[in-house]
Scaffold this motif. Structure first.
Motif, PDB file in Angstrom:
ATOM      1  N   ASP A  23      50.166  28.686  40.854  1.00 26.87           N
ATOM      2  CA  ASP A  23      51.448  29.117  40.290  1.00 26.87           C
ATOM      3  C   ASP A  23      52.602  28.325  40.890  1.00 26.87           C
ATOM      4  N   GLU A  24      52.502  28.019  42.185  1.00 29.83           N
ATOM      5  CA  GLU A  24      53.558  27.263  42.851  1.00 29.83           C
ATOM      6  C   GLU A  24      53.660  25.843  42.280  1.00 29.83           C
ATOM      7  N   LEU A  25      52.534  25.242  41.993  1.00 29.23           N
ATOM      8  CA  LEU A  25      52.556  23.898  41.426  1.00 29.23           C
ATOM      9  C   LEU A  25      53.110  23.920  40.003  1.00 29.23           C
ATOM     10  N   ALA A  72      56.767  24.105  40.172  1.00 28.93           N
ATOM     11  CA  ALA A  72      57.362  22.819  40.548  1.00 28.93           C
ATOM     12  C   ALA A  72      57.447  21.892  39.345  1.00 28.93           C
ATOM     13  N   PHE A  73      56.417  21.877  38.522  1.00 31.68           N
ATOM     14  CA  PHE A  73      56.456  21.055  37.313  1.00 31.68           C
ATOM     15  C   PHE A  73      57.590  21.508  36.386  1.00 31.68           C
ATOM     16  N   SER A  74      57.732  22.815  36.223  1.00 30.61           N
ATOM     17  CA  SER A  74      58.757  23.351  35.317  1.00 30.61           C
ATOM     18  C   SER A  74      60.163  23.011  35.786  1.00 30.61           C
ATOM     19  N   ALA A  75      60.377  22.955  37.090  1.00 27.57           N
ATOM     20  CA  ALA A  75      61.720  22.758  37.645  1.00 27.57           C
ATOM     21  C   ALA A  75      62.096  21.287  37.804  1.00 27.57           C
ATOM     22  N   LEU A  76      61.156  20.392  37.595  1.00 25.36           N
ATOM     23  CA  LEU A  76      61.426  18.978  37.860  1.00 25.36           C
ATOM     24  C   LEU A  76      62.397  18.391  36.831  1.00 25.36           C
ATOM     25  N   PRO A  77      63.396  17.617  37.253  1.00 24.58           N
ATOM     26  CA  PRO A  77      64.373  17.034  36.332  1.00 24.58           C
ATOM     27  C   PRO A  77      63.885  15.749  35.670  1.00 24.58           C
ATOM     28  N   SER A 115      49.470  19.011  49.337  1.00 18.74           N
ATOM     29  CA  SER A 115      49.886  20.411  49.219  1.00 18.74           C
ATOM     30  C   SER A 115      50.959  20.542  48.151  1.00 18.74           C
ATOM     31  N   ASP A 116      51.152  21.768  47.648  1.00 19.67           N
ATOM     32  CA  ASP A 116      52.197  22.009  46.656  1.00 19.67           C
ATOM     33  C   ASP A 116      53.552  21.534  47.167  1.00 19.67           C
ATOM     34  N   ALA A 117      53.873  21.880  48.406  1.00 24.18           N
ATOM     35  CA  ALA A 117      55.189  21.549  48.959  1.00 24.18           C
ATOM     36  C   ALA A 117      55.375  20.037  49.079  1.00 24.18           C
ATOM     37  N   LYS A 118      54.362  19.347  49.576  1.00 24.69           N
ATOM     38  CA  LYS A 118      54.483  17.898  49.757  1.00 24.69           C
ATOM     39  C   LYS A 118      54.562  17.186  48.416  1.00 24.69           C
ATOM     40  N   MET A 153      47.674  35.408  36.743  1.00 23.86           N
ATOM     41  CA  MET A 153      48.190  34.652  37.893  1.00 23.86           C
ATOM     42  C   MET A 153      47.064  33.808  38.471  1.00 23.86           C
ATOM     43  N   ASN A 154      47.403  32.595  38.887  1.00 22.78           N
ATOM     44  CA  ASN A 154      46.415  31.699  39.464  1.00 22.78           C
ATOM     45  C   ASN A 154      46.093  32.071  40.902  1.00 22.78           C
ATOM     46  N   THR A 155      44.998  31.518  41.383  1.00 25.87           N
ATOM     47  CA  THR A 155      44.577  31.776  42.749  1.00 25.87           C
ATOM     48  C   THR A 155      45.504  31.069  43.727  1.00 25.87           C
ATOM     49  N   PRO A 156      45.688  31.592  44.943  1.00 28.80           N
ATOM     50  CA  PRO A 156      46.566  30.957  45.914  1.00 28.80           C
ATOM     51  C   PRO A 156      45.997  29.635  46.397  1.00 28.80           C
ATOM     52  N   SER A 157      46.885  28.800  46.983  1.00 28.52           N
ATOM     53  CA  SER A 157      46.481  27.456  47.363  1.00 28.52           C
ATOM     54  C   SER A 157      45.362  27.454  48.390  1.00 28.52           C
ATOM     55  N   ALA A 158      45.297  28.473  49.265  1.00 28.21           N
ATOM     56  CA  ALA A 158      44.225  28.514  50.259  1.00 28.21           C
ATOM     57  C   ALA A 158      42.862  28.520  49.581  1.00 28.21           C
ATOM     58  N   THR A 159      42.775  29.104  48.400  1.00 29.63           N
ATOM     59  CA  THR A 159      41.506  29.171  47.693  1.00 29.63           C
ATOM     60  C   THR A 159      41.040  27.794  47.252  1.00 29.63           C
ATOM     61  N   TRP A 160      41.955  26.970  46.717  1.00 34.09           N
ATOM     62  CA  TRP A 160      41.518  25.638  46.286  1.00 34.09           C
ATOM     63  C   TRP A 160      41.167  24.777  47.497  1.00 34.09           C
TER      64      TRP A 160
END
Length: 328
Positions: free
Chosen positions: A199-201, A204-209, A163-166, A1-8
């Protein structure tokens, strides 16, 4: 598992922004370097993960030379301008550059994880022309009205500093336009700050249409660490196509064997060599220029020593041209 976004984000905050601190880390004396005697409007920024790949005590380290300010940046080189590739004349509206048929480029941000001294947009007016807020709605309308556009390119700056969400929201809004087939991301961040690929990013890549193409920017094989290889494997596992574009830089990668090694190592990381660019003539970068004649010779060396799929296209960008100009 990758590090959380706060780490980057913390790693980015901890990046070197002082020449003295970077020199102390690398056991170099500023007095022995060709440093500017005056402040530069283009400040130093180097993530510590990237600095860790530099050779201590070596003032000519090929990674250090890409990021360390140099007195030569203040020299006046004829033909060098603040807008070397004609970005400003191709601005369709705020944040949107429409230079080539079938694709547009979005200036998603003016921020970067690393400040490369040869950057062709080091003088770009980001404060006026980056995409933000309601300007995104306007950019969406621009694309929707032009069905011939099949690819949206996120650039900057570096779009992965959102951010991942944006970033996920931005990508999805464009990917959901019916005639958009691909989202292309131009980024150096996975190379200089691998912690950014969370992991969140990846989800997002995997789910993109739409297909995701990530164009990385690596100039020297020394940049490709084990942590970068792990990230590239995870990106490929999400069906992200990985390409690389390099810039030919004097004293850094203007050597046939260095370029051959770079192509071989890129491919071992699941990255396909794509472009080898002649230097874009931005004000302040003339000391990095490699002549077109030498570039041709180096490209011929690669053709002799590599299979065709590992030989990047040698190109230059010309303001106002409808495509990148092939050199050979």
């Amino acid at each position: 598992m990758n590090t959380p976004s706060a780490t980057w984000q913390q790693a980015l905050a901890d990046a070197f922004d002082s020449v003295a601190d970077l020199c102390a880390y690398l056991q170099l004396s500023p007095a022995d370097l060709s440093l500017p005697r005056q402040a530069t409007a283009f400040p130093l920024r180097v993530p510590r993960d990237f600095a860790a790949r530099m050779q201590a005590g070596n003032p000519n380290d090929p990674l250090l030379r890409q990021v360390l300010p140099d007195l030569a940046e203040f020299n006046d080189y004829p033909g060098y301008t603040d807008d070397p590739v004609g970005d400003l004349q191709a601005v369709a509206q705020t944040g949107v550059i429409h230079k080539y048929h079938g694709r547009i480029l979005l200036i998603a941000t003016g921020a970067c994880a690393v400040h490369c001294r040869y950057c062709f947009r080091r003088n770009f007016p980001y404060g006026e022309l980056q995409l933000s807020g309601q300007k995104i709605d306007s950019a969406l309308a621009y694309v929707k009205q032009r069905p011939e556009i099949s690819e949206v390119i996120l650039s900057g700056g570096d779009p992965l500093l959102h951010s991942d969400a944006k970033l996920e929201r931005l990508m999805r809004r464009f990917a959901e336009i019916r005639h958009i087939k691909r989202i292309r991301i131009h980024t150096r961040t996975p190379v200089v700050l691998p912690q950014r690929i969370t992991d969140e990013l990846l989800a997002a890549f995997s789910a993109l249409p739409a297909q995701i193409v990530m164009v990385l920017h690596v100039n020297h094989a020394q940049e490709l660490s084990d942590s970068v290889k792990r990230i590239c494997t995870e990106l490929r596992g999400c069906d992200v196509t990985l390409l690389n574009q390099s810039v030919l830089l004097k004293g850094i990668n203007d050597d046939g064997e260095r370029l051959r090694e770079l192509s071989e190592k890129l491919f071992s990381f699941n990255i396909l060599p794509y472009y080898l660019h002649l230097l874009d003539r931005a004000s302040g970068v003339g000391h990095f220029e490699v002549s077109e004649a030498k570039a041709r010779s180096l490209h011929q060396y690669l053709q002799r020593h590599l299979p065709g799929y590992l030989v990047p296209k040698l190109v230059k960008e010309q303001a106002g041209a409808a495509f990148k100009i092939p050199i050979c």
